[in-house]
Design a protein around this motif. Structure first.
Motif: not given
Length: 447
Positions: A119, A121, A368-369, A371-374
């Motif tokens: 993933e 960023f 980033a994790y 945010a991407q998995h919010k």
């Protein structure tokens, strides 16, 4: 020699591996506080005849079985050996880190984990090109330094100036705003050695602090004593940040022996009336506004959509192979997850294993994790990062709801045979789970 190294990592590092593995094997009773599911306390003994607040005989037997298997396993060492030998240094955003991500996907797949992926960023890029320093007068000799991450460069060809020593960052902050113009600030504050690593936080403050206070006072550069307690001529790098509106000055760390030497030179030069000690520095760096990093993610699918996160950070600084920081964490958590993977049946909750990218330069992968998995953070029921090196585990800390503390203490009872015990409910969980902890996800830490 190989036998000794393998044994050391297995018998010491894998103690941490089991605790992660043991807790993950008890995933049916790890539950997030304030989620619309039973509490940890209610889940203890779920599906068994165990008394409330006690592990069932089957749970205890399984935890002890994982410990026994881990003590006999070389897998953590083999993973670490592969990463540090095949990839080596893994500076955030570098080609080495990119190769490490591909290695991570291959490793996860070879262990049988599912949904292995990268993933990506973006982040700013910084790397060192050249770093030298020496005492130019009155006692000429070379000094071992390393630029701190994010430091600006000196002018081409370097700079030279009188060195002014401060015994601590606090002393520098108390210094007048005038009088250091054109000079080099030297913050000679040592790190206190502690069993739990608590000396690191106060010591690391001087990385950014020295740079900003030097710039505020018109100094041309800053030197600090390395953040570490070793006595080798190996200066420790680490990230620093400039404050807005402050003149940015090049900043480097001296090895501890070189910091001692510079302090002695300043004292002796004063006693001999030999004039001020002057140091020449040349730091050159390369920067880019944007480059690519990424988190490597894989899973052991569970029976429900709830998620337990474990992992370490894949990036390292460029001065070594990152074996301890944080290759050990990568190896320990992957090996622990493999223990769970090889158990019969599926865990109740999904075990997600993460190799976070770009931790050293500012937790870019962690943010980033999150945010991407919010949209699925509410399904994260527990998280922990292994980023404290390798060695005997002597304490476990939790951060769960008050009503679940007693249950968590029950969960960790099986690893008492390893010399570890519960030591409080103020865990941080590790740097890369900070955004998860802030979002309310329960965490635990191993020391």
């Amino acid at each position: 020699m190989r036998k000794h190294r393998t044994s050391s990592l297995r018998l010491f590092s894998v103690c941490r591996s089991f605790l992660v593995g043991g807790l993950a094997s008890l995933s049916p009773i790890l539950i997030v506080h304030a989620q619309p599911t039973p509490t940890i306390s209610a889940a203890i003994g779920e599906g068994s005849s165990a008394k409330p607040g006690a592990l069932s005989e089957k749970q205890t037997e399984r935890a002890n079985g994982l410990i026994d298997k881990a003590l006999k396993s070389d897998l953590a060492y083999e993973i670490l050996e592969s990463l540090t030998t095949e990839i080596g240094p893994r500076l955030a955003g570098s080609e080495g880190e990119a190769r490490a991500r591909e290695w991570g996907v291959r490793t996860f797949k070879s262990l049988g984990f599912k949904n292995s992926r990268i993933e990506t960023f973006e982040l700013p890029y910084w790397s060192r090109v050249k770093e030298t320093a020496s005492i130019s007068a009155p006692f000429p000799q070379a000094l071992a330094i390393t630029a701190l991450g994010n430091s600006v460069a000196t002018p081409e060809g370097g700079l030279e100036g009188e060195v002014v020593r401060f015994a601590s960052l606090a002393d520098l902050k108390d210094a007048p705003l005038s009088g250091l113009e054109g000079k080099i600030v030297f913050v000679d504050e040592p790190m206190t050695r502690t069993m739990d690593g608590s000396g690191y936080g106060p010591a690391v403050a001087k990385r950014s602090g020295a740079a900003n206070e030097a710039g505020r006072r018109g100094a041309i550069a800053a030197l600090i004593r390395s953040v570490g307690t070793d006595s080798r001529r190996m200066p420790h790098t680490g990230s620093m940040r400039y404050q807005q509106g402050i003149v940015r000055v090049p900043t480097a760390a001296l090895s501890n022996p070189d910091a001692d030497q510079l302090a002695r030179a300043i004292k002796l030069a004063s006693a001999m009336e030999a004039g001020p000690v002057r140091v020449a520095m040349n730091i050159q760096v390369m920067t880019r506004e944007s480059t690519v990093s990424g988190n490597v993610v894989a899973e052991i699918p569970g029976k429900t959509d709830e998620i337990i996160v474990i992992g370490g950070h894949l990036d390292s600084w460029d001065l070594g192979t990152g074996a301890v920081d944080d290759g050990a964490g990568i190896a320990i958590t992957a090996a622990a997850a493999k223990l769970i993977h090889d158990l019969p049946g599926r865990p109740r909750r999904t075990i997600r294993i993460i190799m976070w990218g770009a931790e050293e330069v500012g937790l870019y992968g962690a943010r980033a994790y999150a945010a991407q998995h919010k949209d699925e953070l509410h399904r994260h029921v527990m998280a922990s990062e292994s980023d404290f090196g390798a060695g005997n585990i002597w304490q476990v800390q939790s951060r769960v709801g008050p009503e679940d503390i007693a249950a968590f203490k029950t969960i960790v009872r099986p690893i008492a045979r390893l010399g570890a015990s519960w030591r409080g409910n103020n865990a941080n969980g590790g740097p890369d789970v900070t955004p998860l902890r802030t979002a309310g996800v329960p965490v635990f830490s191993l020391r």
